[in-house]
Design a protein around this motif. Structure first.
Motif, PDB file in Angstrom:
ATOM      1  N   ARG A 242     -41.738 -46.862 -12.300  1.00  0.00           N
ATOM      2  CA  ARG A 242     -42.387 -47.533 -11.172  1.00  0.00           C
ATOM      3  C   ARG A 242     -42.184 -46.731  -9.881  1.00  0.00           C
ATOM      4  N   ILE A 243     -40.971 -46.235  -9.638  1.00  0.00           N
ATOM      5  CA  ILE A 243     -40.744 -45.493  -8.401  1.00  0.00           C
ATOM      6  C   ILE A 243     -41.368 -44.099  -8.454  1.00  0.00           C
ATOM      7  N   LEU A 244     -41.598 -43.581  -9.666  1.00  0.00           N
ATOM      8  CA  LEU A 244     -42.335 -42.323  -9.784  1.00  0.00           C
ATOM      9  C   LEU A 244     -43.807 -42.548  -9.434  1.00  0.00           C
ATOM     10  N   ARG A 245     -44.388 -43.626 -10.009  1.00  0.00           N
ATOM     11  CA  ARG A 245     -45.810 -43.895  -9.773  1.00  0.00           C
ATOM     12  C   ARG A 245     -46.081 -44.226  -8.305  1.00  0.00           C
ATOM     13  N   SER A 246     -45.144 -44.921  -7.666  1.00  0.00           N
ATOM     14  CA  SER A 246     -45.354 -45.350  -6.280  1.00  0.00           C
ATOM     15  C   SER A 246     -45.128 -44.230  -5.268  1.00  0.00           C
ATOM     16  N   GLY A 247     -44.556 -43.112  -5.740  1.00  0.00           N
ATOM     17  CA  GLY A 247     -44.300 -42.004  -4.829  1.00  0.00           C
ATOM     18  C   GLY A 247     -42.980 -42.098  -4.100  1.00  0.00           C
ATOM     19  N   GLU A 248     -42.130 -43.071  -4.463  1.00  0.00           N
ATOM     20  CA  GLU A 248     -40.819 -43.177  -3.812  1.00  0.00           C
ATOM     21  C   GLU A 248     -39.913 -42.012  -4.194  1.00  0.00           C
ATOM     22  N   VAL A 249     -40.128 -41.490  -5.417  1.00  0.00           N
ATOM     23  CA  VAL A 249     -39.444 -40.265  -5.809  1.00  0.00           C
ATOM     24  C   VAL A 249     -40.322 -39.095  -5.377  1.00  0.00           C
ATOM     25  N   ARG A 250     -39.734 -38.142  -4.669  1.00  0.00           N
ATOM     26  CA  ARG A 250     -40.478 -36.981  -4.176  1.00  0.00           C
ATOM     27  C   ARG A 250     -39.844 -35.694  -4.690  1.00  0.00           C
ATOM     28  N   VAL A 251     -40.683 -34.722  -5.012  1.00  0.00           N
ATOM     29  CA  VAL A 251     -40.213 -33.394  -5.395  1.00  0.00           C
ATOM     30  C   VAL A 251     -40.759 -32.402  -4.373  1.00  0.00           C
ATOM     31  N   ASN A 252     -39.861 -31.769  -3.651  1.00  0.00           N
ATOM     32  CA  ASN A 252     -40.247 -30.830  -2.585  1.00  0.00           C
ATOM     33  C   ASN A 252     -41.198 -31.485  -1.583  1.00  0.00           C
ATOM     34  N   GLY A 253     -40.972 -32.784  -1.343  1.00  0.00           N
ATOM     35  CA  GLY A 253     -41.750 -33.515  -0.351  1.00  0.00           C
ATOM     36  C   GLY A 253     -43.016 -34.151  -0.854  1.00  0.00           C
ATOM     37  N   GLY A 254     -43.387 -33.910  -2.106  1.00  0.00           N
ATOM     38  CA  GLY A 254     -44.639 -34.458  -2.624  1.00  0.00           C
ATOM     39  C   GLY A 254     -44.425 -35.375  -3.814  1.00  0.00           C
ATOM     40  N   ARG A 255     -45.483 -36.098  -4.176  1.00  0.00           N
ATOM     41  CA  ARG A 255     -45.437 -36.969  -5.348  1.00  0.00           C
ATOM     42  C   ARG A 255     -45.285 -36.145  -6.626  1.00  0.00           C
ATOM     43  N   SER A 256     -44.867 -36.810  -7.703  1.00  0.00           N
ATOM     44  CA  SER A 256     -44.678 -36.107  -8.965  1.00  0.00           C
ATOM     45  C   SER A 256     -45.081 -36.995 -10.133  1.00  0.00           C
ATOM     46  N   GLN A 257     -45.741 -36.400 -11.124  1.00  0.00           N
ATOM     47  CA  GLN A 257     -46.034 -37.097 -12.367  1.00  0.00           C
ATOM     48  C   GLN A 257     -44.782 -37.110 -13.249  1.00  0.00           C
ATOM     49  N   PRO A 258     -44.604 -38.143 -14.094  1.00  0.00           N
ATOM     50  CA  PRO A 258     -43.405 -38.212 -14.939  1.00  0.00           C
ATOM     51  C   PRO A 258     -43.226 -37.006 -15.854  1.00  0.00           C
ATOM     52  N   LYS A 259     -44.340 -36.360 -16.252  1.00  0.00           N
ATOM     53  CA  LYS A 259     -44.244 -35.242 -17.191  1.00  0.00           C
ATOM     54  C   LYS A 259     -43.936 -33.909 -16.517  1.00  0.00           C
ATOM     55  N   ARG A 260     -43.875 -33.894 -15.202  1.00  0.00           N
ATOM     56  CA  ARG A 260     -43.624 -32.639 -14.495  1.00  0.00           C
ATOM     57  C   ARG A 260     -42.276 -32.045 -14.897  1.00  0.00           C
ATOM     58  N   ARG A 261     -42.285 -30.746 -15.141  1.00  0.00           N
ATOM     59  CA  ARG A 261     -41.051 -30.042 -15.483  1.00  0.00           C
ATOM     60  C   ARG A 261     -40.452 -29.428 -14.218  1.00  0.00           C
ATOM     61  N   LEU A 262     -39.161 -29.571 -14.104  1.00  0.00           N
ATOM     62  CA  LEU A 262     -38.460 -29.158 -12.890  1.00  0.00           C
ATOM     63  C   LEU A 262     -38.109 -27.675 -12.926  1.00  0.00           C
ATOM     64  N   ASP A 263     -38.143 -27.058 -11.758  1.00  0.00           N
ATOM     65  CA  ASP A 263     -37.748 -25.657 -11.597  1.00  0.00           C
ATOM     66  C   ASP A 263     -36.457 -25.588 -10.796  1.00  0.00           C
ATOM     67  N   ALA A 264     -35.684 -24.539 -11.047  1.00  0.00           N
ATOM     68  CA  ALA A 264     -34.470 -24.324 -10.258  1.00  0.00           C
ATOM     69  C   ALA A 264     -34.839 -24.215  -8.778  1.00  0.00           C
ATOM     70  N   GLY A 265     -34.105 -24.914  -7.946  1.00  0.00           N
ATOM     71  CA  GLY A 265     -34.379 -24.915  -6.519  1.00  0.00           C
ATOM     72  C   GLY A 265     -35.189 -26.094  -6.041  1.00  0.00           C
ATOM     73  N   ASP A 266     -35.873 -26.819  -6.954  1.00  0.00           N
ATOM     74  CA  ASP A 266     -36.605 -28.017  -6.554  1.00  0.00           C
ATOM     75  C   ASP A 266     -35.645 -29.017  -5.907  1.00  0.00           C
TER      76      ASP A 266
END
Length: 318
Positions: A43-67
């Motif tokens: 729910r917090i991923l879909r709502s955009g409350e979780v941010r990656v590098n300042g932007g929204r993220s899909q649940p399937k997004r794979r993380l990179d070192a430094g994110d």
């Protein structure tokens, strides 16, 4: 369960290191936010409350070192107390170790033990293993076995090993899994490949049921007859794909469900097996073969058949 702790005053920022890189953000959050329901994490991923590098993220997004991940203030429930003595855990797991090194370990999972707590259980195998190895900084399941299935279970001891092993398990050609199963009835075939797509459904009760369906995910199981009995057939089942309950549903689809399968089996046949002394599902993960994530050497781990199942086969032979 104890009352939830107070929510932190502000969001937290986490920078992804090299060891955590490569995993999906939803899986990262599941591990990081112990006690938060998965439904709330999505729910917090879909709502955009979780941010990656300042932007929204899909649940399937794979993380990179430094994110940099922003996690909003959350109420995290404190874990329920594990009402089991370390001595009991040690008795069930200590002699089940099949292989171990710095990167991974393989256990011969006892039947009747869930791989993790949940669904009314205060603890599972992974929680028990953490009791047994309190010094271990990282212990995570690479794959799962049903609660009533015994045999080879692979556990990663490093995040980097878990990432590589997950990639291997997504490619069925890199991991070879063989099971022993006792099928109901006399099976006339010596060998066959069941190629039948499987679809997973969740009932209102929360129970997972799988069925053969044209719109399901591709699934293939190779069955090879090992020994015929008057009322049953011992087979080796090789997974060519890895779907939930795959062997159980594929054996049901050919008219020979696994002995004492309460979900997919025949009630009458199950009663007969119980009268003969079988107390649980006759399904055992007999071997697991894969390349070591560190050394790249081939590992072939075998789990001996549990004494209760071996004794039951002896009774069938007599």
């Amino acid at each position: 369960m104890k009352a939830s702790s107070e929510a932190p005053a502000k969001a937290s920022l986490i920078q992804i290191d090299a060891d955590s890189a490569g995993q999906r953000i939803d899986n990262f959050l599941f591990t990081r936010l112990k006690g938060v329901p998965k439904s709330h994490i999505y729910r917090i991923l879909r709502s955009g409350e979780v941010r990656v590098n300042g932007g929204r993220s899909q649940p399937k997004r794979r993380l990179d070192a430094g994110d940099v991940i922003r996690i909003p203030p959350l109420r995290v429930a404190e874990p329920a107390a594990i009402r089991v003595s370390p001595e009991l855990v040690r008795a069930r797991l200590e002699n089940s170790l099949l292989y171990e090194d710095d990167d991974l370990l393989v256990l011969n999972k006892p039947a009747g033990m869930a791989v993790h707590g949940g669904s009314g259980l205060s603890f599972g195998l992974i929680e028990g293993l953490r009791i047994l190895r309190p010094e271990a900084r990282f212990l995570e399941l690479v794959h799962r076995l049903d609660r009533d299935t015994s045999g080879c279970l692979l556990i990663a001891k490093k995040r980097s090993a878990l990432r590589i092993l997950h990639e291997m398990f997504r490619d069925e050609r890199q991991v070879h899994k063989h099971y022993l199963a006792l099928l109901s009835g006399a099976w006339a075939r010596k060998q066959m490949v069941v190629d039948a797509p499987l679809k997973k459904n969740v009932l209102q009760s929360g129970e997972r049921m799988v069925r053969v369906a044209p719109d399901g995910k591709p699934a293939q199981t190779e069955f090879r007859r090992l020994r015929a009995y008057a009322e049953a057939t011992l087979v080796e089942a090789k997974l060519l794909t890895g779907r939930t309950h795959q062997i159980r549903v594929h054996s049901q689809s050919i008219g020979h469900p696994i002995a004492c399968d309460e979900r997919y089996g025949h009630a009458g046949a199950n009663q007969r097996f119980r009268e003969l002394g079988l107390k649980r599902l006759f399904l055992h993960a007999a071997s697991l073969s894969f390349r070591h994530p560190g050394s790249n050497r081939e590992l072939n781990i075998e789990a001996p058949l549990a004494p209760d199942l071996a004794a039951f086969l002896e009774r069938l032979s007599s």
